[in-house]
Scaffold this motif. Sequence first.
Motif, PDB file in Angstrom:
ATOM      1  N   ARG A  98      -2.484   0.510   9.212  1.00 41.98           N
ATOM      2  CA  ARG A  98      -1.990  -0.558  10.074  1.00 41.98           C
ATOM      3  C   ARG A  98      -1.762  -1.797   9.225  1.00 41.98           C
ATOM      4  NH1 ARG A  98      -6.494  -3.360  13.822  1.00 41.98           N
ATOM      5  NH2 ARG A  98      -4.652  -4.653  14.101  1.00 41.98           N
ATOM      6  N   GLY A  99      -0.996  -2.722   9.788  1.00 39.21           N
ATOM      7  CA  GLY A  99      -0.686  -3.965   9.080  1.00 39.21           C
ATOM      8  C   GLY A  99       0.812  -4.192   9.009  1.00 39.21           C
ATOM      9  N   ARG A 100       1.195  -5.399   8.664  1.00 39.34           N
ATOM     10  CA  ARG A 100       2.609  -5.750   8.579  1.00 39.34           C
ATOM     11  C   ARG A 100       3.246  -5.061   7.379  1.00 39.34           C
ATOM     12  NH1 ARG A 100       3.219  -9.753  12.244  1.00 39.34           N
ATOM     13  NH2 ARG A 100       1.405 -11.063  12.686  1.00 39.34           N
ATOM     14  N   GLU A 122      -7.842  -6.387   9.734  1.00 38.56           N
ATOM     15  CA  GLU A 122      -9.214  -6.462   9.231  1.00 38.56           C
ATOM     16  C   GLU A 122      -9.341  -6.007   7.777  1.00 38.56           C
ATOM     17  OE1 GLU A 122     -11.252  -3.932  11.920  1.00 38.56           O
ATOM     18  OE2 GLU A 122     -11.325  -5.402  13.537  1.00 38.56           O
ATOM     19  N   TYR A 123      -8.224  -5.690   7.128  1.00 39.19           N
ATOM     20  CA  TYR A 123      -8.307  -5.064   5.811  1.00 39.19           C
ATOM     21  C   TYR A 123      -7.817  -5.962   4.679  1.00 39.19           C
ATOM     22  CZ  TYR A 123      -8.592  -0.995   8.904  1.00 39.19           C
ATOM     23  OH  TYR A 123      -8.941  -0.106   9.897  1.00 39.19           O
ATOM     24  N   GLY A 124      -7.825  -7.260   4.896  1.00 34.58           N
ATOM     25  CA  GLY A 124      -7.377  -8.180   3.862  1.00 34.58           C
ATOM     26  C   GLY A 124      -8.195  -8.049   2.588  1.00 34.58           C
ATOM     27  N   GLY A 125      -7.509  -8.155   1.450  1.00 32.22           N
ATOM     28  CA  GLY A 125      -8.184  -8.033   0.161  1.00 32.22           C
ATOM     29  C   GLY A 125      -8.119  -6.638  -0.416  1.00 32.22           C
ATOM     30  N   TRP A 126      -7.203  -5.805   0.085  1.00 30.88           N
ATOM     31  CA  TRP A 126      -7.129  -4.407  -0.355  1.00 30.88           C
ATOM     32  C   TRP A 126      -6.654  -4.257  -1.803  1.00 30.88           C
ATOM     33  CZ3 TRP A 126      -2.077  -3.699  -1.608  1.00 30.88           C
ATOM     34  CH2 TRP A 126      -1.121  -4.446  -0.914  1.00 30.88           C
ATOM     35  N   GLN A 127      -6.068  -5.310  -2.353  1.00 31.87           N
ATOM     36  CA  GLN A 127      -5.587  -5.235  -3.736  1.00 31.87           C
ATOM     37  C   GLN A 127      -6.703  -5.367  -4.768  1.00 31.87           C
ATOM     38  OE1 GLN A 127      -3.417  -8.647  -5.387  1.00 31.87           O
ATOM     39  NE2 GLN A 127      -1.821  -7.218  -6.033  1.00 31.87           N
ATOM     40  N   ALA A 128      -7.723  -6.146  -4.442  1.00 24.67           N
ATOM     41  CA  ALA A 128      -8.741  -6.514  -5.419  1.00 24.67           C
ATOM     42  C   ALA A 128      -9.406  -5.333  -6.136  1.00 24.67           C
ATOM     43  CB  ALA A 128      -9.803  -7.398  -4.745  1.00 24.67           C
ATOM     44  N   PRO A 129      -9.772  -4.247  -5.444  1.00 29.16           N
ATOM     45  CA  PRO A 129     -10.482  -3.169  -6.138  1.00 29.16           C
ATOM     46  C   PRO A 129      -9.666  -2.445  -7.205  1.00 29.16           C
ATOM     47  CG  PRO A 129     -10.863  -3.051  -3.763  1.00 29.16           C
ATOM     48  CD  PRO A 129      -9.760  -4.026  -3.975  1.00 29.16           C
ATOM     49  N   GLU A 150      -9.360 -13.506   4.320  1.00 30.00           N
ATOM     50  CA  GLU A 150      -8.917 -14.634   5.137  1.00 30.00           C
ATOM     51  C   GLU A 150      -7.450 -14.970   4.923  1.00 30.00           C
ATOM     52  OE1 GLU A 150     -11.027 -15.701   7.355  1.00 30.00           O
ATOM     53  OE2 GLU A 150     -12.500 -14.305   6.516  1.00 30.00           O
ATOM     54  N   GLU A 151      -6.771 -14.234   4.086  1.00 24.23           N
ATOM     55  CA  GLU A 151      -5.400 -14.581   3.729  1.00 24.23           C
ATOM     56  C   GLU A 151      -4.451 -14.509   4.925  1.00 24.23           C
ATOM     57  OE1 GLU A 151      -3.406 -13.583  -0.298  1.00 24.23           O
ATOM     58  OE2 GLU A 151      -2.753 -12.027   1.090  1.00 24.23           O
ATOM     59  N   ASP A 152      -4.524 -13.428   5.692  1.00 26.79           N
ATOM     60  CA  ASP A 152      -3.662 -13.285   6.870  1.00 26.79           C
ATOM     61  C   ASP A 152      -4.282 -12.281   7.839  1.00 26.79           C
ATOM     62  OD1 ASP A 152      -1.708 -13.053   8.770  1.00 26.79           O
ATOM     63  OD2 ASP A 152      -0.255 -12.047   7.479  1.00 26.79           O
ATOM     64  N   PRO A 153      -5.189 -12.756   8.716  1.00 25.51           N
ATOM     65  CA  PRO A 153      -5.814 -11.857   9.692  1.00 25.51           C
ATOM     66  C   PRO A 153      -5.019 -11.734  10.987  1.00 25.51           C
ATOM     67  CG  PRO A 153      -6.859 -13.992   9.789  1.00 25.51           C
ATOM     68  CD  PRO A 153      -5.800 -14.096   8.722  1.00 25.51           C
ATOM     69  N   SER A 154      -3.773 -12.202  10.997  1.00 27.08           N
ATOM     70  CA  SER A 154      -2.988 -12.183  12.228  1.00 27.08           C
ATOM     71  C   SER A 154      -2.820 -10.761  12.751  1.00 27.08           C
ATOM     72  CB  SER A 154      -1.612 -12.810  11.996  1.00 27.08           C
ATOM     73  OG  SER A 154      -0.877 -12.075  11.030  1.00 27.08           O
ATOM     74  N   GLY A 155      -2.761 -10.656  14.076  1.00 19.81           N
ATOM     75  CA  GLY A 155      -2.653  -9.353  14.705  1.00 19.81           C
ATOM     76  C   GLY A 155      -3.935  -8.548  14.656  1.00 19.81           C
ATOM     77  N   GLY A 156      -5.050  -9.224  14.361  1.00 16.82           N
ATOM     78  CA  GLY A 156      -6.331  -8.529  14.266  1.00 16.82           C
ATOM     79  C   GLY A 156      -6.491  -7.708  13.003  1.00 16.82           C
ATOM     80  N   THR A 196       0.849  -1.179   0.000  1.00 15.30           N
ATOM     81  CA  THR A 196       0.000   0.000   0.000  1.00 15.30           C
ATOM     82  C   THR A 196       0.892   1.240   0.000  1.00 15.30           C
ATOM     83  OG1 THR A 196      -0.071   0.179   2.401  1.00 15.30           O
ATOM     84  CG2 THR A 196      -1.728  -1.249   1.356  1.00 15.30           C
ATOM     85  N   LEU A 197       0.290   2.411  -0.120  1.00 13.08           N
ATOM     86  CA  LEU A 197       1.073   3.647  -0.078  1.00 13.08           C
ATOM     87  C   LEU A 197       1.805   3.821   1.246  1.00 13.08           C
ATOM     88  CD1 LEU A 197      -1.294   6.240  -1.796  1.00 13.08           C
ATOM     89  CD2 LEU A 197       0.897   5.405  -2.671  1.00 13.08           C
ATOM     90  N   ASP A 198       1.245   3.297   2.333  1.00 10.32           N
ATOM     91  CA  ASP A 198       1.926   3.403   3.618  1.00 10.32           C
ATOM     92  C   ASP A 198       2.721   2.138   3.957  1.00 10.32           C
ATOM     93  OD1 ASP A 198      -0.560   2.132   3.868  1.00 10.32           O
ATOM     94  OD2 ASP A 198      -0.885   2.819   5.920  1.00 10.32           O
ATOM     95  N   GLY A 199       3.042   1.360   2.935  1.00 13.09           N
ATOM     96  CA  GLY A 199       3.988   0.274   3.091  1.00 13.09           C
ATOM     97  C   GLY A 199       3.468  -1.039   3.609  1.00 13.09           C
ATOM     98  N   VAL A 200       2.145  -1.198   3.759  1.00 11.75           N
ATOM     99  CA  VAL A 200       1.585  -2.439   4.274  1.00 11.75           C
ATOM    100  C   VAL A 200       1.624  -3.511   3.184  1.00 11.75           C
ATOM    101  CG1 VAL A 200      -0.496  -3.557   5.178  1.00 11.75           C
ATOM    102  CG2 VAL A 200       0.121  -1.251   5.934  1.00 11.75           C
ATOM    103  N   MET A 201       2.063  -4.710   3.564  1.00 14.05           N
ATOM    104  CA  MET A 201       2.113  -5.822   2.624  1.00 14.05           C
ATOM    105  C   MET A 201       1.200  -6.976   3.041  1.00 14.05           C
ATOM    106  SD  MET A 201       5.822  -7.520   3.633  1.00 14.05           S
ATOM    107  CE  MET A 201       5.672  -8.773   2.382  1.00 14.05           C
ATOM    108  N   GLN A 202       0.517  -6.829   4.159  1.00 14.17           N
ATOM    109  CA  GLN A 202      -0.254  -7.928   4.729  1.00 14.17           C
ATOM    110  C   GLN A 202      -1.546  -8.184   3.962  1.00 14.17           C
ATOM    111  OE1 GLN A 202      -0.813  -7.468   8.929  1.00 14.17           O
ATOM    112  NE2 GLN A 202      -1.943  -9.382   9.190  1.00 14.17           N
ATOM    113  N   ALA A 203      -1.785  -9.439   3.624  1.00 10.61           N
ATOM    114  CA  ALA A 203      -3.067  -9.921   3.091  1.00 10.61           C
ATOM    115  C   ALA A 203      -3.626  -9.112   1.934  1.00 10.61           C
ATOM    116  CB  ALA A 203      -4.091  -9.989   4.223  1.00 10.61           C
ATOM    117  N   PRO A 204      -2.873  -8.928   0.847  1.00  2.58           N
ATOM    118  CA  PRO A 204      -3.450  -8.210  -0.290  1.00  2.58           C
ATOM    119  C   PRO A 204      -4.550  -8.988  -1.003  1.00  2.58           C
ATOM    120  CG  PRO A 204      -1.327  -9.127  -0.885  1.00  2.58           C
ATOM    121  CD  PRO A 204      -1.474  -9.333   0.594  1.00  2.58           C
ATOM    122  N   GLY A 205      -4.506 -10.334  -0.919  1.00  4.92           N
ATOM    123  CA  GLY A 205      -5.360 -11.146  -1.773  1.00  4.92           C
ATOM    124  C   GLY A 205      -6.765 -11.426  -1.283  1.00  4.92           C
ATOM    125  N   GLY A 206      -7.033 -11.290   0.008  1.00  6.46           N
ATOM    126  CA  GLY A 206      -8.366 -11.613   0.488  1.00  6.46           C
ATOM    127  C   GLY A 206      -8.487 -11.490   1.986  1.00  6.46           C
TER     128      GLY A 206
END
Length: 207
Positions: free
Chosen positions: A161-163, A31-38, A23-29, A11-21
């Motif tokens: 937020r996110g990894r 909640e924004y998985g799937g941000w790549q799809a749109p 349920e891909e990686d909800p670790s650490g709570g 993402t623009l702020d450097g997050v790499m966690q769960a781009p695909g969906g």
Amino acid sequence: MAKLTLITFLTLDGVMQAPGGPEEDPSGGFEYGGWQAPVMDEGLTRFVTEVFDRSAAFLLGRRTYDIFAGYWPGVTDPGNPIASRLNRYPKYVVSTTLETAEWEHTTVISTDVAAEVARIKERTHGGELQIYGSGVLARSLMAQGLIDEYHLLVHPVVLGRGRRLFTDGGPPTAFEVTDSRTTPNGIAINTYRPTGRAAFGSVPDGT
């Protein structure tokens, strides 16, 4: 000897966690998985296909391996440019908890990771050794100077937020840009090659 390349969606702020969906990686709570799809578009697909065309082997962290292994073995179309390579080419998964890997052509690396990766680079010919995602693994290899090229695909979204790929404590490193393009939906695809330790100085005040 193969070049070790990292391919990561950010993402623009450097997050790499769960781009695909979700349920891909909800670790650490997270909640924004799937941000790549749109914002996915043909430009992104074209670039990823180009990268896979250069692959000879794959190096993955445990979480990314589990995601890939849960999907790609079921894609059996020999004309699929991604599945045809992921399923046939050597794969190396770095994990201290995985004892055996069921995905065909997979080897588990559990100790002496940096030395083993260096050996894999040395004996891989005819293409690239590629890392997808795998943030923990990527940061470890970055710190030891083993990654030769970075493909950072930055999506026009901020999550807050996110990894992240680049975290505090990483080695100061300078890069040169070797390729840059933007897809129709605004995904900035930049390719970087590390050139050594970052340099520092004073910016002229213009007087």
